[in-house]
Design an enzyme around this catalytic site. Structure first.
Site, mmCIF file in Angstrom:
data_model
loop_
_atom_site.group_PDB
_atom_site.id
_atom_site.type_symbol
_atom_site.label_atom_id
_atom_site.label_comp_id
_atom_site.label_asym_id
_atom_site.label_seq_id
_atom_site.Cartn_x
_atom_site.Cartn_y
_atom_site.Cartn_z
ATOM 1 N N ASP A 49 38.790 23.904 40.747
ATOM 2 C CA ASP A 49 37.394 24.234 41.006
ATOM 3 C C ASP A 49 36.529 23.504 39.986
ATOM 4 O OD1 ASP A 49 37.595 25.692 38.604
ATOM 5 O OD2 ASP A 49 37.554 27.637 39.576
ATOM 6 N N HIS B 82 39.054 37.665 42.221
ATOM 7 C CA HIS B 82 38.947 36.268 42.658
ATOM 8 C C HIS B 82 40.080 35.426 42.091
ATOM 9 C CE1 HIS B 82 36.789 35.359 38.752
ATOM 10 N NE2 HIS B 82 37.423 34.204 38.908
ATOM 11 N N ASP C 216 37.255 40.977 39.536
ATOM 12 C CA ASP C 216 36.836 41.288 40.899
ATOM 13 C C ASP C 216 37.858 40.841 41.938
ATOM 14 O OD1 ASP C 216 36.577 38.573 40.660
ATOM 15 O OD2 ASP C 216 34.475 38.471 41.264
#
Length: 239
Positions: A66, A131, A129
């Site tokens: 990413d 991810h 969360d």
């Protein structure tokens, strides 16, 4: 899924390093996508000791999975900036061994990986969360390959810490390998440390597969290795 639970962060880091090294030492070309962040810091310190200035590890090509478009003085995005700091520069990795995803080439990134022979391994952490990579809850679909994600105001609040609290540096988007791209890798390694990750690890590994907890999709990968310390594994019921 193979689950490895170690006593503490140091032992977890050692096991993760050994997994990476065993993949890298093969007498063939090896392609790996690796993570930045806090969790891999000790893993990379240990790995540097093993690979620095050793020509037989020139068979390894590295990818970032990413990128956040906040650029340093060398023009690297935030992910590559941290990978350089944590691993590439300390290990003296040649630029010829690094294939970067950028905000400018992300649409070609899956083709770049395919032409390189596919990814042998992805090393990733998990967010509080749920991810993985840049796949935050309900930002991508299961069939997505490498994509651009536009940041909401909530996302911008999360990114504020990444840019030192300077609101003027918070980007409007980021790019990431989507779930489909990640699931195409031959081996996935997920690692986590600390009590703060215990509940989300339980949800990701033992809960339903849902976009609310993106890492839950990793349950379906045929070659997933999860490396945890005892605190991160403390809420699992199936050890």
């Amino acid at each position: 899924m193979q689950l490895i639970v170690e006593k503490d962060y140091e032992a977890m880091s050692q096991s993760t390093m050994t997994l990476l090294l065993s993949k890298m030492i093969q007498p063939k070309k090896v392609n790996m996508a690796i993570t930045a962040g806090n969790t891999p810091k000790r893993t990379y310190e240990l790995l540097v000791e093993q690979v620095k200035n050793k020509p037989h590890f020139s068979n390894v090509t590295y990818f970032n999975f990413d990128e956040i478009p906040v650029f340093d003085e060398q023009g690297y995005g935030l992910t590559m900036h941290h990978l350089n700091r944590l691993y590439f520069k300390p290990a003296n990795i040649s630029s010829d061994q690094i294939m970067q995803m950028t905000p400018y080439n992300y649409l070609q990134f899956d083709d770049m990986i395919d032409k390189a022979g596919g990814l042998d391994l992805i090393l990733m952490g998990i967010g509080a969360d749920g991810h993985f990579c840049g796949n935050l809850p309900n930002t991508t679909e299961w069939q997505d390959k490498t994509v651009r994600i536009n940041a909401t105001e909530k996302h911008k609040e999360l990114l504020l810490n990444e840019v030192g609290g300077d609101i003027t540096k918070v980007p409007d988007y980021w790019v990431t390998m989507g779930p489909k791209s990640v699931m195409h890798a031959r081996h996935l390694v997920l690692f986590a440390t600390g009590k703060s990750k215990a509940n989300i690890i339980k949800q990701a590994l033992e809960g339903p597969i849902t976009l609310d907890v993106p890492a839950s999709i990793l349950q379906l990968h045929p070659n997933l290795t999860v490396v945890l310390d005892e605190d991160a594994a403390s809420e699992l019921t199936k050890k």
